[in-house]
Design a protein around this motif. Structure first.
Motif, PDB file in Angstrom:
ATOM      1  N   LEU A  49      -0.461 -72.344 -20.260  1.00 36.59           N
ATOM      2  CA  LEU A  49      -0.677 -72.351 -18.813  1.00 36.59           C
ATOM      3  C   LEU A  49       0.110 -71.238 -18.115  1.00 36.59           C
ATOM      4  O   LEU A  49      -0.197 -70.872 -16.980  1.00 36.59           O
ATOM      5  CB  LEU A  49      -0.275 -73.714 -18.234  1.00 36.59           C
ATOM      6  N   TRP A  50       1.117 -70.734 -18.812  1.00 33.38           N
ATOM      7  CA  TRP A  50       1.923 -69.631 -18.262  1.00 33.38           C
ATOM      8  C   TRP A  50       1.307 -68.259 -18.535  1.00 33.38           C
ATOM      9  O   TRP A  50       1.837 -67.242 -18.089  1.00 33.38           O
ATOM     10  CB  TRP A  50       3.323 -69.671 -18.874  1.00 33.38           C
ATOM     11  N   ILE A  51       0.214 -68.184 -19.259  1.00 29.82           N
ATOM     12  CA  ILE A  51      -0.313 -66.905 -19.740  1.00 29.82           C
ATOM     13  C   ILE A  51      -0.621 -65.930 -18.613  1.00 29.82           C
ATOM     14  O   ILE A  51      -0.469 -64.717 -18.767  1.00 29.82           O
ATOM     15  CB  ILE A  51      -1.576 -67.123 -20.613  1.00 29.82           C
ATOM     16  N   ALA A  52      -1.064 -66.456 -17.449  1.00 25.35           N
ATOM     17  CA  ALA A  52      -1.425 -65.567 -16.341  1.00 25.35           C
ATOM     18  C   ALA A  52      -0.251 -64.726 -15.866  1.00 25.35           C
ATOM     19  O   ALA A  52      -0.423 -63.569 -15.463  1.00 25.35           O
ATOM     20  CB  ALA A  52      -1.971 -66.388 -15.168  1.00 25.35           C
ATOM     21  N   ALA A  53       0.968 -65.295 -15.943  1.00 25.99           N
ATOM     22  CA  ALA A  53       2.138 -64.588 -15.416  1.00 25.99           C
ATOM     23  C   ALA A  53       2.386 -63.268 -16.155  1.00 25.99           C
ATOM     24  O   ALA A  53       2.428 -62.196 -15.535  1.00 25.99           O
ATOM     25  CB  ALA A  53       3.356 -65.495 -15.476  1.00 25.99           C
ATOM     26  N   PRO A  54       2.548 -63.273 -17.489  1.00 18.51           N
ATOM     27  CA  PRO A  54       2.778 -61.991 -18.160  1.00 18.51           C
ATOM     28  C   PRO A  54       1.562 -61.075 -18.162  1.00 18.51           C
ATOM     29  O   PRO A  54       1.716 -59.846 -18.117  1.00 18.51           O
ATOM     30  CB  PRO A  54       3.164 -62.399 -19.580  1.00 18.51           C
ATOM     31  N   LEU A  55       0.361 -61.639 -18.219  1.00 13.52           N
ATOM     32  CA  LEU A  55      -0.837 -60.788 -18.150  1.00 13.52           C
ATOM     33  C   LEU A  55      -0.873 -60.017 -16.839  1.00 13.52           C
ATOM     34  O   LEU A  55      -1.219 -58.830 -16.797  1.00 13.52           O
ATOM     35  CB  LEU A  55      -2.099 -61.645 -18.281  1.00 13.52           C
ATOM     36  N   ALA A 106      -2.741 -75.194  -9.883  1.00 16.08           N
ATOM     37  CA  ALA A 106      -1.341 -74.798 -10.089  1.00 16.08           C
ATOM     38  C   ALA A 106      -1.253 -73.575 -10.991  1.00 16.08           C
ATOM     39  O   ALA A 106      -0.479 -72.640 -10.731  1.00 16.08           O
ATOM     40  CB  ALA A 106      -0.552 -75.956 -10.693  1.00 16.08           C
ATOM     41  N   ALA A 107      -2.066 -73.540 -12.067  1.00 11.84           N
ATOM     42  CA  ALA A 107      -2.063 -72.386 -12.974  1.00 11.84           C
ATOM     43  C   ALA A 107      -2.557 -71.130 -12.249  1.00 11.84           C
ATOM     44  O   ALA A 107      -2.023 -70.036 -12.450  1.00 11.84           O
ATOM     45  CB  ALA A 107      -2.938 -72.678 -14.189  1.00 11.84           C
ATOM     46  N   GLY A 108      -3.559 -71.282 -11.382  1.00 10.81           N
ATOM     47  CA  GLY A 108      -4.062 -70.141 -10.611  1.00 10.81           C
ATOM     48  C   GLY A 108      -3.050 -69.624  -9.616  1.00 10.81           C
ATOM     49  O   GLY A 108      -2.876 -68.408  -9.442  1.00 10.81           O
ATOM     50  N   LEU A 109      -2.347 -70.547  -8.953  1.00 14.94           N
ATOM     51  CA  LEU A 109      -1.317 -70.129  -8.000  1.00 14.94           C
ATOM     52  C   LEU A 109      -0.138 -69.461  -8.703  1.00 14.94           C
ATOM     53  O   LEU A 109       0.502 -68.561  -8.142  1.00 14.94           O
ATOM     54  CB  LEU A 109      -0.828 -71.331  -7.186  1.00 14.94           C
TER      55      LEU A 109
END
Length: 468
Positions: A49-55, A106-109
């Motif tokens: 679920l954290w993948i968006a942050a480093p991408l 939450a993951a999108g935000l």
């Protein structure tokens, strides 16, 4: 032309915006996994679920660095427009984050939050190189670290503090507690106001040769400049990249899994699985009533769930407070180095190596910690965090073309986000389970990774990078 030396308070003012940036990072790092668990995420699903942050960082940092390198306005400056844009978006996202009604929201935000923090953060790193002479670079990055430590400690304690002030840390299943909502709202306010403080108290200087800068700006193109910068990447930067890889793998592991690992292993209070207490539909998801409240099997099961969830929320607040200790010890680390580097040179290589090894030992100690002794683990981790936020950037700034500082800082971020992407895509789950199934083994994995990062400092040989 030699840049003039700045006073402590001038450096402090130009770095103060990092207080808000770190409020955002600390709330994200300390409590996003708690939000994900509250909204129904399984522990092993959290890193994904954290993948968006480093991408996001992989894409945003080089672009923002390139744009800030090629921006100059006598009225608005070079880096400050990016501080402000990022701060506005991040503050709005922080405010709405704990109101997320579903896991995917939450993951999108989180994706939006990390993007906006990245927009603000990297130009701050470049600003130090823009304004400070070589002899003050270490001092500048260390003062940034001092402010980051203050922000980490305060923000990590916010849910605990507002709970002590009478705001409840309990809520129905699937609902974020009010204490977390208030903490994120405070974070949103601090983020924006601290960035504005730096904008209004710091004057940016124009490029040394403005005419040449404007000509180069007209001729610049992002993709060719990016490829050229990759080709011109100095060997010291590549070696620092190896150190960063293992360092940030360790800290991503902490941010994503320390909350479930420590509430479970140290406090013996894991998040209760609501599915064991509620009526389920055909898809084996909890049934809810018209008010979107969980329908429990019976009153006894509801009472049992809420009792266990209360114990978990209390433990989560204490884990958050303990996590804040690493901000406090990184602040102490930075403060000592600030006074020392005002008059003396340091060996950045050996300071960084020793700090990372100590942090690695802190992670390993978590396996043996009790609620009373957990803070000692985070004290050691704080030494490594303080060094990670200063020494690599000080070494890097002595090794790259100052006219491409923003782009190079953005590219350097690749060595931060790539290990996080690998970790999020299953690297953490695969590797920690080689040690054992218990979630605390993820913290042992983080410790091993950080010790490897420390030893990789032995590859740094550039004297200009080492001494400062």
């Amino acid at each position: 032309m030699e840049k003039r030396k700045l006073s402590f308070w001038e450096i402090w003012n130009m770095s103060f915006g990092f207080l808000g940036i770190q409020f955002g990072f600390a709330l994200q790092g300390g409590f996003m996994s708690r939000i994900f668990q509250t909204l129904g995420a399984a522990v092993d699903d959290i890193p994904g679920l954290w993948i968006a942050a480093p991408l996001t960082g992989l894409l945003v940092q080089p672009i923002v660095g390139y744009l800030s390198d090629n921006t100059w306005s006598p009225k608005y400056g070079r880096r400050k427009p990016f501080f402000l844009i990022g701060a506005i978006i991040a503050s709005i996202t922080l405010f709405f984050m704990p109101h997320s009604p579903a896991l995917w929201i939450a993951a999108g935000l989180l994706w939006v939050l990390d993007s906006s923090i990245n927009i603000s953060m990297e130009p701050f790193r470049a600003l130090v190189a823009d304004k400070l002479p070589e002899t003050q670079r270490s001092n500048g990055f260390i003062i940034q670290t001092l402010i980051i430590g203050i922000g980490t400690w305060i923000a990590s304690n916010l849910p605990w503090l507002v709970n002590k002030l009478g705001i409840s840390n309990e809520a129905n299943a699937g609902i974020i507690p009010d204490s977390v909502i208030v903490a994120f709202s405070i974070g949103a306010f601090v983020f924006l106001t601290s960035i504005l403080f730096t904008i209004f108290t710091t004057k940016e200087t124009p490029p040394e040769n403005l005419e040449q800068f404007l000509q180069e700006k007209k001729a610049s193109r992002f993709i060719p400049d990016l490829l050229l910068s990759l080709k011109e990447m100095p060997s010291t930067m590549k070696k620092l990249g190896l150190i960063q890889f293992f360092s940030w793998f360790a800290f991503f592991t902490m941010w994503s899994l320390s909350m479930p690992a420590l509430t479970e292993h140290v406090f013996h209070s894991p998040k209760p699985d609501v599915k064991l207490y509620a009526k389920l539909n055909a898809a084996e998801e909890p049934l809810v009533n018209a008010k979107k409240e969980i329908i429990y099997l019976n009153a006894e099961k509801e009472k049992e769930y809420k009792a266990k969830d209360k114990v978990y929320n209390n433990a989560a607040d204490l884990v958050g407070s303990a996590t804040g200790i690493y901000g406090l010890s990184s602040m102490a680390f930075a403060l000592l180095l600030t006074f020392y580097t005002m008059k003396n040179k340091i060996n950045r290589k050996f300071i960084h190596m020793a700090s990372l090894v100590l942090g690695g030992l802190g992670f390993i100690y978590m396996f043996y910690a009790t609620p009373e002794t957990l803070l000692y683990a985070f004290i050691l981790i704080g030494f490594s965090w303080g060094s990670i936020l200063s020494m690599p950037y000080a070494m890097l700034s002595s090794s790259v073309n100052p006219n491409k500082m923003g782009m190079m800082m953005g590219l350097f971020n690749m060595f931060i986000v790539i290990p996080q992407i690998i970790a999020a895509l299953g690297g953490i789950n695969f590797l920690y389970k080689l040690i054992g199934e218990a979630h605390i083994n993820a913290m042992l994995l983080a410790g091993i990774s950080l010790i490897i990062a420390g030893l990789c400092n032995l590859f740094i040989t550039d004297k200009n990078a080492i001494s400062g």
